[in-house]
Design a protein around this motif. Structure first.
Motif, PDB file in Angstrom:
ATOM      1  N   GLU A 102       0.758  -1.095  -0.002  1.00  0.00           N
ATOM      2  CA  GLU A 102       0.005  -0.052   0.040  1.00  0.00           C
ATOM      3  C   GLU A 102       0.842   1.324  -0.033  1.00  0.00           C
ATOM      4  O   GLU A 102       0.604   2.152  -0.663  1.00  0.00           O
ATOM      5  CB  GLU A 102      -0.850  -0.088   1.330  1.00  0.00           C
ATOM      6  N   LEU A 106       0.779   4.021  -2.980  1.00  0.00           N
ATOM      7  CA  LEU A 106       0.310   5.445  -2.413  1.00  0.00           C
ATOM      8  C   LEU A 106       1.095   6.444  -3.322  1.00  0.00           C
ATOM      9  O   LEU A 106       1.044   7.616  -3.540  1.00  0.00           O
ATOM     10  CB  LEU A 106       1.218   5.556  -1.020  1.00  0.00           C
ATOM     11  N   GLN A 109      -0.773   7.458  -6.218  1.00  0.00           N
ATOM     12  CA  GLN A 109      -2.362   7.561  -5.843  1.00  0.00           C
ATOM     13  C   GLN A 109      -2.861   8.854  -6.080  1.00  0.00           C
ATOM     14  O   GLN A 109      -3.955   9.281  -6.247  1.00  0.00           O
ATOM     15  CB  GLN A 109      -2.977   6.941  -4.697  1.00  0.00           C
ATOM     16  N   PHE A 110      -1.789   9.945  -6.063  1.00  0.00           N
ATOM     17  CA  PHE A 110      -2.229  11.456  -6.070  1.00  0.00           C
ATOM     18  C   PHE A 110      -1.782  11.922  -7.463  1.00  0.00           C
ATOM     19  O   PHE A 110      -1.883  13.331  -7.722  1.00  0.00           O
ATOM     20  CB  PHE A 110      -1.492  12.274  -4.921  1.00  0.00           C
ATOM     21  N   ARG A 162       8.230   3.063  -3.941  1.00  0.00           N
ATOM     22  CA  ARG A 162       7.362   4.039  -3.970  1.00  0.00           C
ATOM     23  C   ARG A 162       7.697   5.205  -5.103  1.00  0.00           C
ATOM     24  O   ARG A 162       6.820   5.761  -5.741  1.00  0.00           O
ATOM     25  CB  ARG A 162       7.129   4.528  -2.671  1.00  0.00           C
TER      26      ARG A 162
END
Lengths: 229, 428
Positions: A102, A106, A109-110, A162
């Motif tokens: 997750e 992330l 995700q924006f 990430r």
């Protein structure tokens, strides 16, 4: 051109006599892997905040992907950063209540464009995150564990994944290996290179550890960069 | 969507403090609803006590004292109304019905009221509701008793039981009238008024339990004392409710038209043979509630303070949490979350907390109603309705939620202004 700095000065406060940072010119091409080094206090972190658009230069222009960051509004700079820059922090900055998977997701995700790119690589964001974690050497048994139980090296791999998800054009790594031992450092950096190649990203790697220098295409000493004025 | 997920995961991650915040909100919602319910129901129980009676007449005393003793069975009146006066007054033009009542005796702490059959036809409560029988029927003989619902429940009496009435109030009275047991022939439905706590016996029996005999039955009573004539005497009594005592405590009257009220009241207050007082129960009930209104206001104030304190508590927790979460928010900023998204995240979290808190509060409230309702009924005479949330209660909850949401905007605004460089420079 990936990065193009011209006549940059930066002061933390308007009334400071001497600027913290003065760079007459710095150009980094697309796909380059640049090692940026210098002792503590040489302005490494300050330069990174300028590249990431967290701070704006007091004078001069910063072009990233031919966009002048100084002319963008705060909101647009936020969007630009989310879309084009992956940032690996010295202190990882993982969210403790999300699983490694997750945490990786992330990262895109924006940003719609990064999400799109990620979905070109794999069918789902989950799969893409899994692929990245595997590629960076975190085996699947750790993918759904509590982040806090991971070792420093493992957390670093999550942080890197990430930054890479959605293949941003620019990856900025701020002393990401300072907590690793020498062997791990080199293998980690090699994994970073592989990923940077895979996603066509330019890599700006910052460290005070000059022994890493030979691994990179180009190395820039921040002290001499500033003395060129 | 991602924000909702983050809010949920983040809340889960802070279980302990979120749980405490939830509990604070839930308890305050529960307290507010309970206090408000008690306040509203106390008022309506109070004004529902008596209805349809135009005038209550008793010996001269204070208006409120007469109301308390005749309707609420609180306190004593030392003087009564003589039977002659009662007959004289109730025979005036315009009097539609009258109910004589005689108080002063008790059974295990419950008031005993001597009256006539008119009581069961004319006494009204709430919105002009008549008394009704749950079981059995009105008394038809001198040694029969009709119980209020609560008396029957509390003391476990059923039809056919024999009970003994004691002289005076309180269940510690030593003077029991063992010789005159009463047979339960009827049990009334619950009314939520003092009627529930009353034992009703024929007026003619009042003098009997005091050792005397109804004024017009002296001869029969003497017979009853002879063992060999017992059966005969009982037979006599069975079909005979016509006796009456020399004095009654008070009486209620209804008129053909309310227009008679003022005139008859004036006649009563100027009655020469005896010092009497007539009161209009609706007016005096209002006066009495006016005295109690301070209690109502204090309850309302309590509710407001309870909510205020819990909202402040929530704000404290939220702000304290926020400084702990500075790093978390900065990380979100660094992966691309915009300030307005953090604002939404924080305000959504407080709204969610508020919403769940209110739900839990409602659950606790109903739990309290179920467990505490009967206690209130029996100890304070407040009949608590267990019903769906009223419009008023929903409004209250809505107000709390809105207030909580507005308070949640304070930390949300602070989160909005947390700068991005926070996330880049925090070193832990």
């Amino acid at each position: 051109m990936m990065i193009d700095l011209k006549n940059i000065t930066f002061k933390w406060h308007k009334n400071d006599n001497k600027p913290t940072l003065t760079i007459s010119e710095l150009v980094i091409k697309k796909g380059e892997r640049v090692f940026l080094h210098g002792p503590s206090g040489s302005g490494k972190s300050t330069l990174l905040t300028l590249l990431a658009g967290i701070n704006t230069a007091t004078s001069g222009d910063i072009f990233i992907l031919n966009k002048n960051l100084n002319t963008l509004s705060n909101t647009n700079r936020d969007v630009f950063r989310a879309d084009h820059i992956g940032y690996i922090f010295q202190n990882f900055n993982l969210l403790p209540y999300l699983t490694p998977i997750e945490n990786v997701i992330l990262g895109c995700q924006f940003s719609k464009s990064r999400q799109k790119t990620a979905l070109k690589q794999s069918a789902t964001l989950n799969q893409e995150a899994t692929r990245l974690l595997n590629a960076l050497g975190l085996t699947e048994q750790y993918h759904k564990k509590d982040v806090a139980t991971l070792s420093v090296g493992q957390q670093q791999r999550v942080a890197a994944a990430r930054a890479f998800i959605g293949s941003p054009e620019l990856i900025i790594a701020d002393e990401p290996t300072s907590a690793l031992d020498t062997n791990n450092r080199e293998s980690f950096i090699k994994l970073l290179f592989e990923q940077a190649k895979h996603s066509n990203s330019t890599l700006v790697f910052v460290s005070h550890d000059e022994s890493l220098q030979p691994l990179f295409d180009r190395s820039i000493n921040l002290i001499s960069l500033q003395e060129n004025i | 969507m991602i924000l909702a997920k983050l809010a949920y995961k983040s809340l889960l991650n802070r279980k302990a403090s979120v749980f405490l915040t939830l509990l604070t909100i839930a308890i305050s919602v529960m307290l507010l609803l309970s206090i408000e319910r008690i306040r509203v129901d106390a008022k309506s129980s109070f004004s529902n006590t008596l209805s349809g009676t135009d005038l209550i007449v008793g010996a001269r005393t204070g208006d409120i004292q007469l109301l308390l003793s005749s309707v609420f069975r609180i306190g004593h009146t030392n003087n009564g109304v003589s039977w002659q006066s009662y007959e004289y007054i109730t025979n005036q033009r315009g009097v539609k019905w009258s109910i004589p009542i005689s108080l002063g005796d008790s059974h295990k702490g419950q008031a005993v009221l001597g009256t006539t059959l008119d009581y069961f036809t004319h006494y009204r409560f709430a919105k002009k509701q008549n008394l009704s029988f749950n079981k059995g029927h009105a008394f038809s003989a001198i040694n029969e008793v009709v119980l209020g619902s609560e008396v029957a429940n509390k003391l476990g009496y059923k039809l056919g039981d024999n009970i003994v009435i004691s002289h005076g109030m309180g269940n510690t009275s030593f003077h029991h009238h063992k010789d005159n047991p009463f047979k339960v022939v009827g049990i009334l439905n619950a009314t939520g008024t003092p009627v529930d706590k009353t034992l009703h016996i024929p007026l003619a029996a009042i003098d009997l339990i005091h050792g005397g005999a109804p004024a017009e039955h002296a001869e029969h009573a003497e017979h009853a004392e002879h063992a060999e004539h017992a059966e005969h005497a009982e037979h006599e009594k069975h079909n005979d409710l016509t006796g009456h005592p020399k004095q009654i405590t008070a009486f209620l009257m209804g008129f053909e038209s309310p227009l008679y009220t003022l005139q008859i009241r004036r006649n009563i207050n100027q009655y020469k043979k005896e010092a009497l007082l007539g009161i209009m129960p609706t007016v005096t009930l209002k006066e009495l509630w006016g005295i109690l209104a301070i209690v109502e206001k204090i309850l309302l104030l309590f509710s407001a303070v309870v909510v205020l304190v819990s909202l402040l508590g929530m704000l404290t927790t939220l702000l304290a949490n926020l400084s702990q979460r500075r790093r978390e928010l900065a990380i979100l900023r660094s992966v691309g979350a915009r300030p307005w998204q953090l604002f939404t995240l924080i305000s959504f979290e407080s709204l969610l907390t508020m919403f769940i808190g209110c739900l839990v509060g409602c659950a606790l409230y109903y739990l309290a109603l179920f467990t505490g309702g009967s206690y209130l009924q029996s100890h304070a005479g407040i009949s608590v309705n267990i019903a769906m949330l009223s419009y008023y209660e929903l409004t209250l909850i809505g107000v709390i939620m809105v207030a909580g949401f507005i308070i949640g905007l304070i930390p949300a605004t602070r989160a909005y202004f947390y700068s991005l460089s926070d996330g880049m420079s925090i070193k832990t």
